[in-house]
Each structure stands twice: as structure tokens, then as C-alpha cells.
Design a protein around this motif. Structure first.
Motif, PDB file in Angstrom:
ATOM      1  N   ARG A 105      88.330 -19.385 130.720  1.00 27.77           N
ATOM      2  CA  ARG A 105      87.954 -20.460 129.807  1.00 27.77           C
ATOM      3  C   ARG A 105      88.996 -20.611 128.705  1.00 27.77           C
ATOM      4  NH1 ARG A 105      85.547 -20.185 125.242  1.00 27.77           N
ATOM      5  NH2 ARG A 105      85.031 -18.025 125.650  1.00 27.77           N
ATOM      6  N   ASP A 109      91.079 -23.918 127.843  1.00 23.20           N
ATOM      7  CA  ASP A 109      91.124 -24.533 126.510  1.00 23.20           C
ATOM      8  C   ASP A 109      92.559 -24.784 126.077  1.00 23.20           C
ATOM      9  OD1 ASP A 109      88.239 -22.833 124.958  1.00 23.20           O
ATOM     10  OD2 ASP A 109      88.387 -24.502 126.368  1.00 23.20           O
ATOM     11  N   CYS A 110      93.437 -23.810 126.327  1.00 21.96           N
ATOM     12  CA  CYS A 110      94.841 -23.978 125.935  1.00 21.96           C
ATOM     13  C   CYS A 110      95.479 -25.118 126.709  1.00 21.96           C
ATOM     14  CB  CYS A 110      95.631 -22.688 126.174  1.00 21.96           C
ATOM     15  SG  CYS A 110      95.288 -21.440 124.915  1.00 21.96           S
ATOM     16  N   THR A 112      93.967 -27.742 127.807  1.00 21.29           N
ATOM     17  CA  THR A 112      93.450 -28.976 127.215  1.00 21.29           C
ATOM     18  C   THR A 112      94.225 -29.340 125.956  1.00 21.29           C
ATOM     19  OG1 THR A 112      91.267 -28.459 128.075  1.00 21.29           O
ATOM     20  CG2 THR A 112      91.365 -30.108 126.340  1.00 21.29           C
ATOM     21  N   ILE A 113      94.535 -28.348 125.122  1.00 24.29           N
ATOM     22  CA  ILE A 113      95.298 -28.627 123.907  1.00 24.29           C
ATOM     23  C   ILE A 113      96.709 -29.098 124.252  1.00 24.29           C
ATOM     24  CG2 ILE A 113      96.295 -27.608 121.827  1.00 24.29           C
ATOM     25  CD1 ILE A 113      93.607 -27.282 121.106  1.00 24.29           C
ATOM     26  N   ALA A 116      96.380 -32.626 125.311  1.00 26.38           N
ATOM     27  CA  ALA A 116      96.115 -33.472 124.136  1.00 26.38           C
ATOM     28  C   ALA A 116      97.399 -33.700 123.351  1.00 26.38           C
ATOM     29  CB  ALA A 116      95.060 -32.830 123.239  1.00 26.38           C
ATOM     30  N   SER A 117      98.196 -32.655 123.186  1.00 23.79           N
ATOM     31  CA  SER A 117      99.396 -32.819 122.363  1.00 23.79           C
ATOM     32  C   SER A 117     100.460 -33.627 123.097  1.00 23.79           C
ATOM     33  CB  SER A 117      99.934 -31.475 121.874  1.00 23.79           C
ATOM     34  OG  SER A 117     100.630 -30.829 122.896  1.00 23.79           O
ATOM     35  N   PHE A 123      94.791 -39.576 125.408  1.00 20.51           N
ATOM     36  CA  PHE A 123      93.768 -38.614 125.833  1.00 20.51           C
ATOM     37  C   PHE A 123      92.490 -38.960 125.077  1.00 20.51           C
ATOM     38  CE2 PHE A 123      92.334 -35.002 127.999  1.00 20.51           C
ATOM     39  CZ  PHE A 123      91.826 -34.017 127.156  1.00 20.51           C
ATOM     40  N   THR A 124      91.820 -39.997 125.583  1.00 14.40           N
ATOM     41  CA  THR A 124      90.660 -40.532 124.864  1.00 14.40           C
ATOM     42  C   THR A 124      89.459 -39.600 124.976  1.00 14.40           C
ATOM     43  OG1 THR A 124      89.857 -41.614 126.841  1.00 14.40           O
ATOM     44  CG2 THR A 124      91.334 -42.898 125.421  1.00 14.40           C
ATOM     45  N   ALA A 125      88.401 -39.912 124.222  1.00 19.91           N
ATOM     46  CA  ALA A 125      87.203 -39.067 124.219  1.00 19.91           C
ATOM     47  C   ALA A 125      86.559 -39.010 125.610  1.00 19.91           C
ATOM     48  CB  ALA A 125      86.203 -39.574 123.186  1.00 19.91           C
ATOM     49  N   ASP A 126      86.441 -40.138 126.303  1.00 23.53           N
ATOM     50  CA  ASP A 126      85.797 -40.011 127.626  1.00 23.53           C
ATOM     51  C   ASP A 126      86.697 -39.363 128.658  1.00 23.53           C
ATOM     52  OD1 ASP A 126      85.093 -43.611 127.941  1.00 23.53           O
ATOM     53  OD2 ASP A 126      86.822 -42.491 127.194  1.00 23.53           O
ATOM     54  N   GLN A 128      88.591 -36.861 127.804  1.00 25.87           N
ATOM     55  CA  GLN A 128      88.392 -35.456 127.455  1.00 25.87           C
ATOM     56  C   GLN A 128      87.104 -34.941 128.086  1.00 25.87           C
ATOM     57  OE1 GLN A 128      88.277 -34.511 123.206  1.00 25.87           O
ATOM     58  NE2 GLN A 128      87.240 -32.570 123.603  1.00 25.87           N
ATOM     59  N   ALA A 129      86.055 -35.773 128.059  1.00 27.50           N
ATOM     60  CA  ALA A 129      84.774 -35.348 128.624  1.00 27.50           C
ATOM     61  C   ALA A 129      84.930 -35.043 130.115  1.00 27.50           C
ATOM     62  CB  ALA A 129      83.717 -36.429 128.404  1.00 27.50           C
ATOM     63  N   GLN A 132      87.141 -31.838 130.610  1.00 26.48           N
ATOM     64  CA  GLN A 132      86.436 -30.592 130.309  1.00 26.48           C
ATOM     65  C   GLN A 132      85.401 -30.283 131.384  1.00 26.48           C
ATOM     66  OE1 GLN A 132      87.122 -30.565 125.459  1.00 26.48           O
ATOM     67  NE2 GLN A 132      85.291 -29.679 126.296  1.00 26.48           N
TER      68      GLN A 132
END
Lengths: 147, 148
Positions: A105, A109-110, A112-113, A116-117, A123-126, A128-129, A132
Motif C-alpha cells: 500500500r 501511495d508513492c 499515486t504521488i 499526481a506530480s 489528474f482529476t478527482a474522479d 484519482q478515485a 486508487q
């Protein structure tokens, strides 16, 4: 079996299409080793992991980061059967490598970051959903053979 | 008490300096509501949260996002005393708002992602270590501290 909407599939494909595996993989692994330093214990043979610079410049970390991301690619190509796709890898990580499954996990998470960067506001909110959700399924599949 | 090195203090100040509360706050709260939809239960009075675009465009979400980030400033300016700084807020969230404390971590994670999308590579591993792994963990712990 996990249900994926057409939109979620499209988001996942889109993220992977924009990923440079040889950059994102290394960056994600480096980040995990730096932000969660206990993970370094699995990489005793990698040489110098003494500080952030050493980790970022370490060629074995980079090579292995790329390997990990190519491994993730298999889940993307088999979204309807991630559990079976990772059955062997799960056994490997549990029985041979003895990796604490919580660490999957952290690496997720890393990654994902890093995404994102790299993607910024794209990298919109949906997105991201969906991403994840995808990683949660991957992590769960990798944890499966542990018990 | 949490110990902070000089370099960590500088990192925190420098990250905070670049944060535009009016942008980062709304983006963060909106992301939480989209990515972890159960959190919408705390915002029944906010109107339309029916889909991502509704959430992203919702003015109450936006205002409240700013409020949350302004409250984070208190921690940034009082890193040596975060637990006491948030004692009242912790009590408020527990006794009055009845917020499940697991959600604080989710908000912290979304904040890190928003910072990553805005800062790009400047949110490097060392910065992430200090900001997310350490500062936000301390903040989450402080907000949880009055729950028991």
C-alpha cells in the motif's frame, strides 16, 4: 469479481498511456525508500541507500522500479482478473521475499504521488478515485496468498 | 513532544509559503468527497454533491476547503505545539461533529496529492517525508487526541 465502469477503464488506460515506465517506476520506488525508510530492509543488496541522494542515484533502485511498474502493467492489461494475474507474485513476495504486505500500500501511495506530480491538474478527482480503486485491487491481490 | 530539525522547519515553511489556500483548500476537500464518497455524509447541508463536477463546482465545498486549510496554518505556525493547538478542534470534531477520525488521514492524503499536482517535482521525496509523513501525521494525531 471487481466491477469496472467504462469510465474507470478509460481512466486507467489513460494514466498508463501517459506513464513513462522508466521514469515513474524508479521515482515511485525511490520515494517509498525515502519516505518510509524501513522499506530499505528489503534491498540490502542494492548498495548505497544512505540518504535521499544516494537512493535517487542508485542504479539498482532505478532498475527495480522499472521492473515493478512493468509488473503493474499486467494488472492494467487484465483488469478483470487481477487476482489470478498476481497469484504467483503474491506467493513470491510472501514465501520467498518475506515482504510485509502493508508495504504494498505504501508503494502504491508513492506511485499515486508520482503520477499526481507528473500529470498535475490533469489528474482529476474522479481519475484519482478510479486509480486508487485499481491500486487497492492490485494491493489486495498481492496480499492474497499471505493467508 | 515532536522534535523538528532546522531543515524540517524550513521545508514546512517553504511548502506553506507556496500554498494558495484559496486554491489548494477547495481542491483538497473536493477530492476527498469524490474519492471517498462516504465522507459526503458530513456535508448534508452543502447541497448538490451528486457527481464529481457538482462537487468541484460547489461553492460551500470551496468555502469549507478554505476554512480547513486556514486551520492547518495554525499547525504550520506552531509546529512545537500542535497537540495543544488542536485540542479544541479535536473536541469539536469528536463531540459535536461526530467525525470518524479515520477520515482525517484521508484528507491529509488528498492534501498531499493536491500539493503534488500543483508543485510537480518540487514535491520531492525529502519534502514529502517532512510534510506528509511527519507533519500531517502529527496533525492527524492531534485531531484524534480528544477522541479518547
Amino acid at each position: 469479481m471487481v466491477a469496472w465502469t467504462a469510465e474507470e477503464r478509460a481512466f486507467i488506460q489513460d494514466i498508463f498511456s501517459k506513464l513513462n515506465y522508466e521514469e515513474a517506476g524508479p521515482k515511485a520506488l525511490q520515494r517509498a525508500l525515502i519516505v518510509y525508510p524501513w522499506t530499505q530492509r528489503y534491498f540490502g543488496s542494492f548498495g548505497n541507500l544512505y540518504n535521499a541522494d544516494a537512493i535517487i542515484n542508485n542504479p539498482k533502485v532505478a532498475a527495480h522500479g522499472t521492473v515493478v511498474l512493468h509488473g503493474l502493467d499486467r494488472a492494467m492489461k487484465n483488469m478483470d482478473d487481477i487476482k489470478n494475474t498476481y497469484a504467483e507474485l503474491s506467493v513470491l513476495h510472501s514465501e520467498k521475499l518475506h515482504v510485509d504486505p502493508d508495504n504494498f500500500r505504501l508503494l502504491a501511495d508513492c506511485l499515486t504521488i508520482v503520477i499526481a506530480s507528473t500529470m498535475g491538474a490533469a489528474f482529476t478527482a474522479d481519475m484519482q478515485a478510479a486509480w486508487q480503486k485499481f491500486l487497492a485491487v492490485v494491493v489486495s491481490a498481492l496480499q492474497r496468498q499471505y493467508h | 513532544m515532536v522534535q523538528w530539525s532546522d531543515s524540517e522547519r524550513k521545508t514546512i515553511a517553504s511548502v506553506w509559503d507556496k500554498i494558495n489556500i484559496d486554491e489548494i483548500g477547495p481542491q483538497t476537500l473536493a477530492r476527498v468527497l469524490v474519492v471517498y464518497p462516504w465522507t459526503q455524509r458530513y456535508f448534508g447541508a452543502f447541497g448538490d454533491l451528486s457527481c464529481a463536477s457538482a462537487i468541484m463546482g460547489n461553492p460551500k465545498v470551496s468555502e469549507h476547503g478554505k476554512t480547513v486549510l486556514k486551520a492547518l496554518e495554525k499547525a504550520v505556525k506552531n509546529v512545537d505545539n500542535i497537540k495543544t493547538t488542536y485540542a479544541q478542534l479535536s473536541q469539536l470534531h469528536c463531540e459535536k461533529l461526530n467525525v470518524d477520525p479515520d477520515n482525517f488521514k484521508l484528507l491529509a492524503d488528498c492534501l498531499s496529492i493536491v500539493i503534488a499536482t500543483n508543485f510537480g517535482p518540487a514535491f520531492n521525496p525529502a519534502v514529502q517525508s517532512t510534510w506528509q509523513q511527519k507533519l500531517l501525521s502529527v496533525v492527524v494525531a492531534a485531531l484524534t487526541s480528544r477522541y479518547f
